[in-house]
Motif scaffolding. Structure first.
Motif, PDB file in Angstrom:
ATOM      1  N   UNK A  18       4.286  -1.666  19.958  1.00 50.10           N
ATOM      2  CA  UNK A  18       4.825  -0.425  19.400  1.00 50.10           C
ATOM      3  C   UNK A  18       5.903  -0.652  18.346  1.00 50.10           C
ATOM      4  N   UNK A  19       6.037  -1.870  17.834  1.00 49.56           N
ATOM      5  CA  UNK A  19       7.043  -2.100  16.801  1.00 49.56           C
ATOM      6  C   UNK A  19       6.417  -1.983  15.422  1.00 49.56           C
ATOM      7  N   UNK A  20       6.951  -1.074  14.622  1.00 54.34           N
ATOM      8  CA  UNK A  20       6.475  -0.887  13.262  1.00 54.34           C
ATOM      9  C   UNK A  20       7.608  -0.993  12.265  1.00 54.34           C
ATOM     10  N   UNK A  21       7.282  -0.808  11.009  1.00 50.58           N
ATOM     11  CA  UNK A  21       8.279  -0.807   9.950  1.00 50.58           C
ATOM     12  C   UNK A  21       7.879   0.206   8.897  1.00 50.58           C
ATOM     13  N   UNK A  22       8.835   0.952   8.397  1.00 51.18           N
ATOM     14  CA  UNK A  22       8.605   1.875   7.290  1.00 51.18           C
ATOM     15  C   UNK A  22       8.596   1.038   6.010  1.00 51.18           C
ATOM     16  N   UNK A  23       7.462   1.043   5.312  1.00 53.11           N
ATOM     17  CA  UNK A  23       7.293   0.160   4.166  1.00 53.11           C
ATOM     18  C   UNK A  23       8.182   0.522   2.982  1.00 53.11           C
ATOM     19  N   UNK A  24       8.835   1.665   3.027  1.00 54.52           N
ATOM     20  CA  UNK A  24       9.832   1.984   2.001  1.00 54.52           C
ATOM     21  C   UNK A  24      10.905   0.904   1.948  1.00 54.52           C
ATOM     22  N   UNK A  25      11.204   0.309   3.103  1.00 56.71           N
ATOM     23  CA  UNK A  25      12.207  -0.750   3.171  1.00 56.71           C
ATOM     24  C   UNK A  25      11.796  -1.982   2.376  1.00 56.71           C
ATOM     25  N   UNK A  26      10.491  -2.148   2.161  1.00 55.23           N
ATOM     26  CA  UNK A  26       9.949  -3.333   1.497  1.00 55.23           C
ATOM     27  C   UNK A  26       9.336  -3.004   0.142  1.00 55.23           C
ATOM     28  N   UNK A  27       9.740  -1.873  -0.428  1.00 56.03           N
ATOM     29  CA  UNK A  27       9.118  -1.408  -1.664  1.00 56.03           C
ATOM     30  C   UNK A  27       9.308  -2.397  -2.811  1.00 56.03           C
ATOM     31  N   UNK A  28      10.422  -3.141  -2.805  1.00 57.91           N
ATOM     32  CA  UNK A  28      10.644  -4.101  -3.882  1.00 57.91           C
ATOM     33  C   UNK A  28       9.611  -5.223  -3.838  1.00 57.91           C
ATOM     34  N   UNK A  29       9.305  -5.713  -2.636  1.00 60.08           N
ATOM     35  CA  UNK A  29       8.329  -6.792  -2.505  1.00 60.08           C
ATOM     36  C   UNK A  29       6.906  -6.292  -2.721  1.00 60.08           C
ATOM     37  N   UNK A  30       6.608  -5.092  -2.255  1.00 58.95           N
ATOM     38  CA  UNK A  30       5.268  -4.545  -2.450  1.00 58.95           C
ATOM     39  C   UNK A  30       4.991  -4.309  -3.928  1.00 58.95           C
ATOM     40  N   UNK A  31       5.999  -3.847  -4.669  1.00 58.92           N
ATOM     41  CA  UNK A  31       5.785  -3.546  -6.084  1.00 58.92           C
ATOM     42  C   UNK A  31       5.617  -4.799  -6.934  1.00 58.92           C
ATOM     43  N   UNK A  32       6.170  -5.927  -6.473  1.00 60.18           N
ATOM     44  CA  UNK A  32       6.073  -7.162  -7.262  1.00 60.18           C
ATOM     45  C   UNK A  32       5.027  -8.138  -6.732  1.00 60.18           C
ATOM     46  N   UNK A  67       2.608  -0.278  10.845  1.00 54.72           N
ATOM     47  CA  UNK A  67       3.266   0.028   9.582  1.00 54.72           C
ATOM     48  C   UNK A  67       3.244   1.537   9.371  1.00 54.72           C
ATOM     49  N   UNK A  68       4.283   2.028   8.727  1.00 57.05           N
ATOM     50  CA  UNK A  68       4.322   3.411   8.272  1.00 57.05           C
ATOM     51  C   UNK A  68       4.400   3.368   6.755  1.00 57.05           C
ATOM     52  N   UNK A  69       3.450   3.997   6.119  1.00 57.40           N
ATOM     53  CA  UNK A  69       3.308   3.918   4.672  1.00 57.40           C
ATOM     54  C   UNK A  69       4.248   4.884   3.955  1.00 57.40           C
ATOM     55  N   UNK A  70       4.576   4.507   2.712  1.00 55.11           N
ATOM     56  CA  UNK A  70       5.394   5.358   1.847  1.00 55.11           C
ATOM     57  C   UNK A  70       4.810   5.289   0.441  1.00 55.11           C
ATOM     58  N   UNK A  71       3.526   5.527   0.324  1.00 56.84           N
ATOM     59  CA  UNK A  71       2.798   5.376  -0.927  1.00 56.84           C
ATOM     60  C   UNK A  71       1.683   4.361  -0.745  1.00 56.84           C
TER      61      UNK A  71
END
Length: 361
Positions: free
Chosen positions: A72-86, A104-108
């Protein structure tokens, strides 16, 4: 299963994740590995992943049952937006897999310079790394743009995409302020949410709203009425669910425990959850250092480095609510981490290390 056997299984799982993560791409892995190593070095000897007595995903000093429910451990990917974008989703997912994340919880749904990716590819990529896409944040409204990708302007498109990703929850982090801060304004927003919830339910999903601190403020026309209570009362509990951002709820406790006239209006985030447990399938786990000189009363920090007692919060929610250990999902988040992958790793380690005071608690 005993704690020892559970820890052995977790160690085997994480070992497998380390092996699988290598395949995510040598160049991206090198970039990520360097950043993570630099962050670990900055913490000092023995502070990296898996080192020290309280690291290693639950192999801490404490005895007793792990506080964090398995899977049940997830992460909001907004926290990792810098790495996802690059770097793109693939190398980021590989790291999350190694860190012991389940969801994972998506933010785009885009990945910037890494190039285009389809929803089907994104769904498959998450599955390949053992990550369950549990939810997604979408805007509530943009009344000046009929083509906006929001619930109000393009509900069916939002739900089509969520369904394509296999999401069980689809929600918004926008506050219900579309019609103002009056009681009637929030009743109108509640009607909107009921509509979105009914449409989501027809597709087998749950609609949810994620709070910030302001949701706990008081109505401008009725200063004795807390707006969050209007939302709870006016939305159908079978159609509209809530994702409590625990950090912002504690900020609200600091800011809004008195009414405008100065009379006390106690606010306890945990009591809301224990009173309405089935309304909170999702949580945001973010931490803060108490600082009464700031507007919000806290300064955001990595999970485990702050003053919010997550051992108590998680223990009480999972032990005192119906099917608490299997119903709720816990998403780590930091709005602006110093080093986003280091944040993800540290947060997982901390939450996995939390245990009840004694076996059988």
């Amino acid at each position: 299963m005993s704690r020892t056997s559970k820890d052995t299984e977790l160690a085997r799982r994480l070992s497998r994740r380390n092996i699988l993560g290598v395949a995510a791409g040598a160049t991206a892995a090198t970039i990520i590995g360097t950043a993570t190593a630099q962050a670990a070095a900055a913490q000092g000897p023995g502070k990296g992943p898996g080192h020290g007595p309280d690291h290693g995903h639950g192999h801490g000093k404490g005895k007793g049952k792990p506080v964090l429910p398995p899977g049940r451990l997830g992460i909001q990917l907004y926290s990792l937006r810098d790495k996802i974008s690059t770097l793109g989703f693939a190398p980021v997912f590989a790291e999350l897999e190694k860190y012991g994340y389940d969801e994972i919880e998506l933010a785009g749904y885009t990945q910037g310079s890494a190039g285009p990716i389809t929803l089907a590819q994104l769904k498959r990529l998450a599955k390949d790394h053992g990550l369950n896409p549990i939810g997604s944040h979408v805007g509530y409204y943009d009344d000046n743009n009929p083509g906006a990708y929001t619930f109000a302007q393009n509900l069916e498109k939002v739900l089509d995409d969520a369904q394509a990703l296999g999401l069980k929850h689809i929600g918004t982090a926008s506050g219900p302020f579309r019609y103002g801060s009056t009681v009637d304004g929030w009743k109108r927003a509640a009607d909107d949410f009921n509509t979105y919830g009914a449409a989501a339910r027809k597709r087998g999903m749950k609609f949810y709203q994620h709070n910030h601190a302001e949701e706990f403020s008081f109505a401008t026309d009725k200063p004795n009425v807390r707006l969050y209570d209007v939302l709870l009362a006016e939305t159908d509990p079978d159609l509209v669910y809530l994702e409590m951002d625990i950090y912002w709820a504690y900020c609200a406790q600091f800011r809004f425990s008195k009414r405008v006239d100065g009379t006390l209006a106690p606010l306890d985030p945990l009591k809301y959850v224990l009173k309405y447990p089935n309304r909170y399938p999702l949580f945001h786990v973010k931490d803060g250092i108490r600082d009464d000189t700031t507007r919000d009363g806290y300064r955001m920090t990595d999970v485990g480095d702050g003053d919010i007692d997550y051992k108590t919060f998680l223990s009480k929610v999972t032990s005192r609510t119906h099917h608490g250990r299997s119903y709720h999902h816990w998403q780590t988040e930091h709005d602006n981490p110093v080093e986003s992958l280091a944040f993800a790793r540290k947060s997982s380690e901390h939450l996995h290390s939390l245990r009840t005071g004694r076996c059988g608690d």
